[in-house]
Design a protein around this motif. Structure first.
Motif, mmCIF file in Angstrom:
data_model
loop_
_atom_site.group_PDB
_atom_site.id
_atom_site.type_symbol
_atom_site.label_atom_id
_atom_site.label_comp_id
_atom_site.label_asym_id
_atom_site.label_seq_id
_atom_site.Cartn_x
_atom_site.Cartn_y
_atom_site.Cartn_z
ATOM 1 N N ARG A 6 -10.980 -3.768 -19.070
ATOM 2 C CA ARG A 6 -11.174 -2.106 -19.231
ATOM 3 C C ARG A 6 -11.905 -2.285 -18.372
ATOM 4 O O ARG A 6 -12.611 -2.864 -17.546
ATOM 5 N N TYR A 29 -12.445 11.439 -29.108
ATOM 6 C CA TYR A 29 -13.164 10.095 -28.265
ATOM 7 C C TYR A 29 -12.569 9.646 -26.349
ATOM 8 O O TYR A 29 -11.621 10.189 -26.294
ATOM 9 N N TRP A 30 -13.491 8.566 -26.121
ATOM 10 C CA TRP A 30 -13.050 8.760 -25.077
ATOM 11 C C TRP A 30 -13.028 7.013 -24.850
ATOM 12 O O TRP A 30 -13.864 6.265 -25.243
ATOM 13 N N VAL A 31 -11.982 6.717 -23.594
ATOM 14 C CA VAL A 31 -11.948 5.289 -23.351
ATOM 15 C C VAL A 31 -12.319 4.587 -22.577
ATOM 16 O O VAL A 31 -11.363 5.764 -21.118
ATOM 17 N N GLN A 76 -12.785 -7.841 -25.521
ATOM 18 C CA GLN A 76 -12.171 -6.949 -24.300
ATOM 19 C C GLN A 76 -13.698 -7.515 -22.618
ATOM 20 O O GLN A 76 -14.622 -7.346 -22.823
ATOM 21 N N THR A 120 -18.061 10.090 -27.506
ATOM 22 C CA THR A 120 -18.160 9.744 -28.117
ATOM 23 C C THR A 120 -16.974 8.388 -27.624
ATOM 24 O O THR A 120 -15.372 8.726 -27.770
ATOM 25 N N LEU A 121 -18.260 7.718 -26.482
ATOM 26 C CA LEU A 121 -17.342 6.753 -25.868
ATOM 27 C C LEU A 121 -16.739 5.429 -26.838
ATOM 28 O O LEU A 121 -17.294 4.926 -27.430
ATOM 29 N N LYS A 122 -15.628 4.815 -27.003
ATOM 30 C CA LYS A 122 -15.347 3.702 -27.718
ATOM 31 C C LYS A 122 -15.174 2.396 -26.935
ATOM 32 O O LYS A 122 -14.332 2.258 -26.158
ATOM 33 N N PRO A 123 -15.874 1.321 -27.019
ATOM 34 C CA PRO A 123 -16.609 1.070 -27.948
ATOM 35 C C PRO A 123 -17.650 1.467 -28.217
ATOM 36 O O PRO A 123 -18.380 1.388 -26.454
ATOM 37 N N ASP A 124 -18.682 1.699 -29.377
ATOM 38 C CA ASP A 124 -19.557 1.293 -29.054
ATOM 39 C C ASP A 124 -20.750 0.506 -28.579
ATOM 40 O O ASP A 124 -21.489 1.085 -27.675
ATOM 41 N N THR A 127 -20.772 2.089 -25.179
ATOM 42 C CA THR A 127 -21.489 3.602 -25.055
ATOM 43 C C THR A 127 -23.186 2.463 -24.839
ATOM 44 O O THR A 127 -23.750 2.432 -23.652
#
Length: 150
Positions: A6, A29-31, A76, A120-124, A127
């Motif tokens: 990522r 959500y956002w990635v 990741q 809401t950015l994934k994964p927590d 964030t």
């Protein structure tokens, strides 16, 4: 173990470029741009360049590996990169044409903890990591590089 990459992409305006996902029957959500490392990728960084090219029609200038997130079935690798130009309408990733995948939109988020708290950015874990770094450091680019010396 599935390997993923990522990119936390920083724009020329010092904003964070994330993909907003709107899926049927799920909250928005956002990635960070990225995806699977394929057997044909020469390295994790090559996989990241391919993913950013497919998803944003852009080329990341990879600065450093900033985080590794271990999951039950995947790992990741989170990289920090600058991106000067992209063309979201020219993206070509295979997931973009699959029926039922929902909407992929692109958002530039101010590089501030309050702005991250508003999405809401994934994964927590990403964030939490970015929020802490933004609160403690003068810049995300002050984070250490986790890549092994070559």
């Amino acid at each position: 173990m599935i390997e993923r990459v990522r990119a936390v992409l920083v724009t020329p305006r010092d904003e964070l470029l994330f993909i907003r996902r709107e899926r049927p029957d799920a909250p928005i959500y956002w990635v960070a741009s990225g995806g699977h490392v394929e057997p044909t990728d020469a390295s994790h960084e090559d996989a990241l360049r391919r993913e950013v090219r497919e998803e944003l029609a852009g080329t990341p200038d990879i600065a450093k590996l900033i985080q590794v997130i271990e999951g039950a079935t995947d790992r990741q690798y989170i990289y920090l990169a600058r991106i000067e130009a992209w063309s979201f309408p020219d993206r070509s990733g295979p997931e973009l044409t699959q029926v039922g995948r929902g909407v992929y939109a692109l958002d530039a988020i101010p590089m501030r903890t309050a702005a991250l708290a508003g999405i809401t950015l994934k994964p927590d874990a990403l964030t939490a990591f970015l929020s802490a770094a933004l609160a403690e450091l003068p810049s995300l680019f002050a984070l250490p590089d986790l890549r092994l010396p070559s």
